[in-house]
Every structure is written in C-alpha cells, then in structure tokens.
Write a protein that holds these residues in place. Structure first.
Motif, short mmCIF file in Angstrom:
data_model
loop_
_atom_site.label_atom_id
_atom_site.label_comp_id
_atom_site.label_asym_id
_atom_site.label_seq_id
_atom_site.Cartn_x
_atom_site.Cartn_y
_atom_site.Cartn_z
N SER A 34 0.83 -1.21 0.00
CA SER A 34 0.00 0.00 0.00
C SER A 34 0.87 1.26 0.00
O SER A 34 0.50 2.26 -0.62
N GLY A 35 2.02 1.21 0.67
CA GLY A 35 2.93 2.35 0.63
C GLY A 35 3.51 2.58 -0.76
O GLY A 35 3.61 3.71 -1.22
N VAL A 36 3.87 1.50 -1.44
CA VAL A 36 4.41 1.62 -2.80
C VAL A 36 3.34 2.12 -3.76
O VAL A 36 3.60 3.00 -4.59
N LEU A 37 2.12 1.57 -3.66
CA LEU A 37 1.04 2.03 -4.53
C LEU A 37 0.68 3.50 -4.25
O LEU A 37 0.37 4.26 -5.17
N GLY A 38 0.74 3.89 -2.99
CA GLY A 38 0.51 5.29 -2.64
C GLY A 38 1.57 6.20 -3.22
O GLY A 38 1.28 7.31 -3.69
N ALA A 39 2.82 5.75 -3.21
CA ALA A 39 3.90 6.55 -3.77
C ALA A 39 3.76 6.68 -5.28
O ALA A 39 3.97 7.76 -5.83
N VAL A 40 3.39 5.60 -5.94
CA VAL A 40 3.22 5.65 -7.40
C VAL A 40 2.06 6.57 -7.77
O VAL A 40 2.19 7.40 -8.69
N SER A 41 0.96 6.47 -7.05
CA SER A 41 -0.17 7.34 -7.36
C SER A 41 0.16 8.81 -7.06
O SER A 41 -0.28 9.71 -7.78
N CYS A 42 0.92 9.04 -6.01
CA CYS A 42 1.33 10.41 -5.68
C CYS A 42 2.26 10.98 -6.76
O CYS A 42 2.13 12.14 -7.14
N ALA A 43 3.15 10.14 -7.27
CA ALA A 43 4.05 10.62 -8.32
C ALA A 43 3.31 10.91 -9.61
O ALA A 43 3.57 11.92 -10.28
N ILE A 44 2.35 10.04 -9.97
CA ILE A 44 1.57 10.27 -11.19
C ILE A 44 0.72 11.52 -11.05
O ILE A 44 0.65 12.35 -11.97
N SER A 45 0.09 11.69 -9.89
CA SER A 45 -0.72 12.89 -9.67
C SER A 45 0.14 14.14 -9.68
O SER A 45 -0.27 15.19 -10.20
N GLY A 46 1.33 14.06 -9.11
CA GLY A 46 2.25 15.20 -9.13
C GLY A 46 2.71 15.55 -10.52
O GLY A 46 2.86 16.72 -10.86
#
Length: 107
Positions: A34-46
């Motif tokens: 969940s931490g890795v998926l959160g980081a990926v979604s945060c990077a894509i949104s950014g």
C-alpha cells in the motif's frame, strides 16, 4: 572515550526490528504494498499537476513527486538503487513501529 561512544552506537544499531510487533508476514507485505502504490499514485498525480500554467500547481506537483520519492525510498529501496544511502534509510525505517511509520508518512 572512543569505547563509550562505540558502545552507544552499537546499542542504537542493535535495536529490535519491527517484526516483533505481532504482525503477520502478509500484513507487513500488505502495508508495504500500500505504501508503494501510494507513492506511485502520488508521483503520477504530481506529474499531472506539474503540467499547468499556474505556478502554485507546479510547486504542488513538485512537492508530491518529492514525497513519492521519499516514500519509495523508505518502502522499496530497490526502486532507488541509484541512491547510495537507500538501503541505510530503509533499514532505519524498518526498525520503526507501524504507528510511527503512519505518523511519518501522514505528517
């Protein structure tokens, strides 16, 4: 003097890992995923937030990408193999308890 300082460093580095919290292996991996998926979604949104004309949106996008990098550095250091200190940071984060990680990630 050197002996006392060395003993203090040894006692800090021999802290027990967070595995002794009573968490099962699958729960630990679920939290890590969940931490890795959160980081990926945060990077894509950014990244999408950086593609704009408004400077505040650009700054927010850069901030989100930096947060995603820190989260990936802590949860999945193999994704950041080009950073020399990635394994050291990951080892220190692994020694934290789950609630301490949550405060660090959300705060």
């Amino acid at each position: 003097m050197s002996g006392a300082g060395g003993a203090a460093v040894a006692s800090v580095s021999s802290a027990p890992p967070a595995q002794e919290e009573g968490m099962t292996w699958w729960y630990r991996w679920l939290c890590r995923l969940s931490g890795v998926l959160g980081a990926v979604s945060c990077a894509i949104s950014g990244l999408f937030s950086c593609v704009t004309v408004h400077p505040l949106n650009m700054a927010a996008g850069v901030w989100m990408i930096m947060n995603a990098f820190v989260l990936l550095l802590c949860e999945a250091p193999f994704c950041c193999h080009f950073v020399e200190f990635a394994n050291t940071v990951a080892a220190k984060v692994d020694r934290l308890r789950s609630w301490q990680k949550a405060v660090f990630y959300c705060g």
